[in-house]
Design an enzyme around this catalytic site. Structure first.
Site, mmCIF file in Angstrom:
data_model
loop_
_atom_site.group_PDB
_atom_site.id
_atom_site.type_symbol
_atom_site.label_atom_id
_atom_site.label_comp_id
_atom_site.label_asym_id
_atom_site.label_seq_id
_atom_site.Cartn_x
_atom_site.Cartn_y
_atom_site.Cartn_z
ATOM 1 N N GLY A 48 21.398 -0.474 9.346
ATOM 2 C CA GLY A 48 20.352 -0.304 10.350
ATOM 3 C C GLY A 48 20.786 0.358 11.641
ATOM 4 N N ASP A 104 21.096 -2.765 15.460
ATOM 5 C CA ASP A 104 19.703 -2.332 15.535
ATOM 6 C C ASP A 104 18.816 -3.432 16.103
ATOM 7 O OD1 ASP A 104 20.214 -3.942 13.352
ATOM 8 O OD2 ASP A 104 19.149 -2.703 11.901
ATOM 9 N N ASP A 107 17.643 -10.955 15.408
ATOM 10 C CA ASP A 107 16.511 -11.780 15.008
ATOM 11 C C ASP A 107 16.861 -13.231 15.310
ATOM 12 O OD1 ASP A 107 14.841 -13.282 12.851
ATOM 13 O OD2 ASP A 107 14.003 -11.270 12.844
ATOM 14 N N ASP A 163 14.453 -0.891 8.011
ATOM 15 C CA ASP A 163 13.712 -0.572 6.788
ATOM 16 C C ASP A 163 12.811 -1.698 6.335
ATOM 17 O OD1 ASP A 163 15.973 -2.298 6.008
ATOM 18 O OD2 ASP A 163 15.263 -1.911 3.969
HETATM 19 P P1 XMP Z 1 19.835 -12.310 12.281
HETATM 20 O O1 XMP Z 1 21.069 -12.956 11.791
HETATM 21 O O2 XMP Z 1 19.854 -11.991 13.762
HETATM 22 O O3 XMP Z 1 19.712 -10.989 11.423
HETATM 23 O O4 XMP Z 1 18.613 -13.126 11.913
HETATM 24 C C1 XMP Z 1 19.462 -9.751 11.933
HETATM 25 C C2 XMP Z 1 19.294 -8.828 10.761
HETATM 26 O O5 XMP Z 1 18.069 -9.117 10.075
HETATM 27 C C3 XMP Z 1 17.381 -7.931 9.754
HETATM 28 N N1 XMP Z 1 16.065 -7.929 10.448
HETATM 29 C C4 XMP Z 1 15.112 -7.003 10.358
HETATM 30 N N2 XMP Z 1 15.039 -5.852 9.653
HETATM 31 N N3 XMP Z 1 12.869 -5.449 10.538
HETATM 32 C C5 XMP Z 1 13.919 -5.074 9.754
HETATM 33 O O6 XMP Z 1 13.846 -4.024 9.153
HETATM 34 C C6 XMP Z 1 12.865 -6.593 11.257
HETATM 35 O O7 XMP Z 1 11.879 -6.874 11.961
HETATM 36 C C7 XMP Z 1 14.047 -7.410 11.166
HETATM 37 N N4 XMP Z 1 14.390 -8.569 11.747
HETATM 38 C C8 XMP Z 1 15.618 -8.879 11.271
HETATM 39 C C9 XMP Z 1 18.266 -6.799 10.199
HETATM 40 O O8 XMP Z 1 19.012 -6.370 9.084
HETATM 41 C C10 XMP Z 1 19.192 -7.401 11.223
HETATM 42 O O9 XMP Z 1 20.455 -6.766 11.248
HETATM 43 MG MG MG Z 2 21.314 -4.816 10.953
#
Ligand code: XMP
Ligand code: MG
Length: 183
Positions: A48, A104, A107, A163
């Site tokens: 990402g 990127d 979450d 993605d």
């Molecule tokens: P954590 O450990 O912070 O994880 O929960 C972060 C990873 O989760 C993915 N992620 C997303 N990918 N749209 C996406 O495409 C989203 O809204 C999203 N939220 C979390 C992403 O791989 C990130 O590195």
């Molecule tokens: Mg990521």
């Protein structure tokens, strides 16, 4: 692709390419100031962070090294356990290096808090975090983020490297995915 090209797939247009670039320029000036006289190793988290890394690195008016990691969260189903598996490790020795992790999105924060500890344990002189996006309402652990592009709502977003089922990474902006796409 531009946001306009996939308008039917979006619930909302969140950030344009211009907004992302403008914010990255501001962050680049902060990084130049904070790391004056020090060499920085940018560590991008695949896949990402590819777009953020490419734009941030080029915005910086100083030499930087770049290396990459790929990680995946263990855990059953959709619940992130915070235990992370390294799929691709760094090629660089971190001893006494000033490391800036480039992400990127944050979450729950579980991946990044694990990753920071992992890099610190390799003997880095410092490990800081730069993320383009952060969802404050989804945080499960406190993560000390030095540089954050934008705080966004707790919704699934795509574009600028992010993605859904490997699609939309090449979107120039960031948007909230419409539920009909994944239902
Ligand atoms: P954590 O450990 O912070 O994880 O929960 C972060 C990873 O989760 C993915 N992620 C997303 N990918 N749209 C996406 O495409 C989203 O809204 C999203 N939220 C979390 C992403 O791989 C990130 O590195
Ligand atoms: Mg990521």
């Amino acid at each position: 692709m531009d946001l306009a090209d996939i308008r039917d797939d979006l619930k909302e247009e969140l950030l344009t390419e211009a907004q992302l670039h403008e914010r990255l320029e501001e962050i680049a000036r902060e990084i130049e100031r904070d790391y004056e006289g020090r060499d920085v190793l940018l560590v991008g988290v695949l896949r990402g962070a590819v777009m953020v890394m490419a734009d941030l690195a080029r915005s910086l008016k100083k030499h930087v090294e770049m290396d990459w990691m790929a990680v995946s969260s263990y855990g059953s189903g959709t619940v992130s356990s915070g235990v992370v598996r390294i799929l691709k490790d760094l090629d660089t020795d971190l001893t006494n290096r000033h490391v800036l992790i480039v992400e990127d999105i944050i979450d729950s924060g579980l991946t990044l808090s694990w990753l920071r500890q992992n890099l610190v344990s390799r003997g880095a002189a410092s490990v800081e975090i730069c993320t383009m996006l952060r969802k404050p309402d989804a945080l499960k652990v406190e993560v000390d983020v030095k540089y954050c592009g934008f705080d966004i709502p707790n919704e699934f977003v795509i574009g600028y490297g992010l993605d859904y089922a490997e699609k939309y990474r090449n979107l120039r902006g960031v948007g909230i995915l419409a539920p009909h796409v994944y239902q």
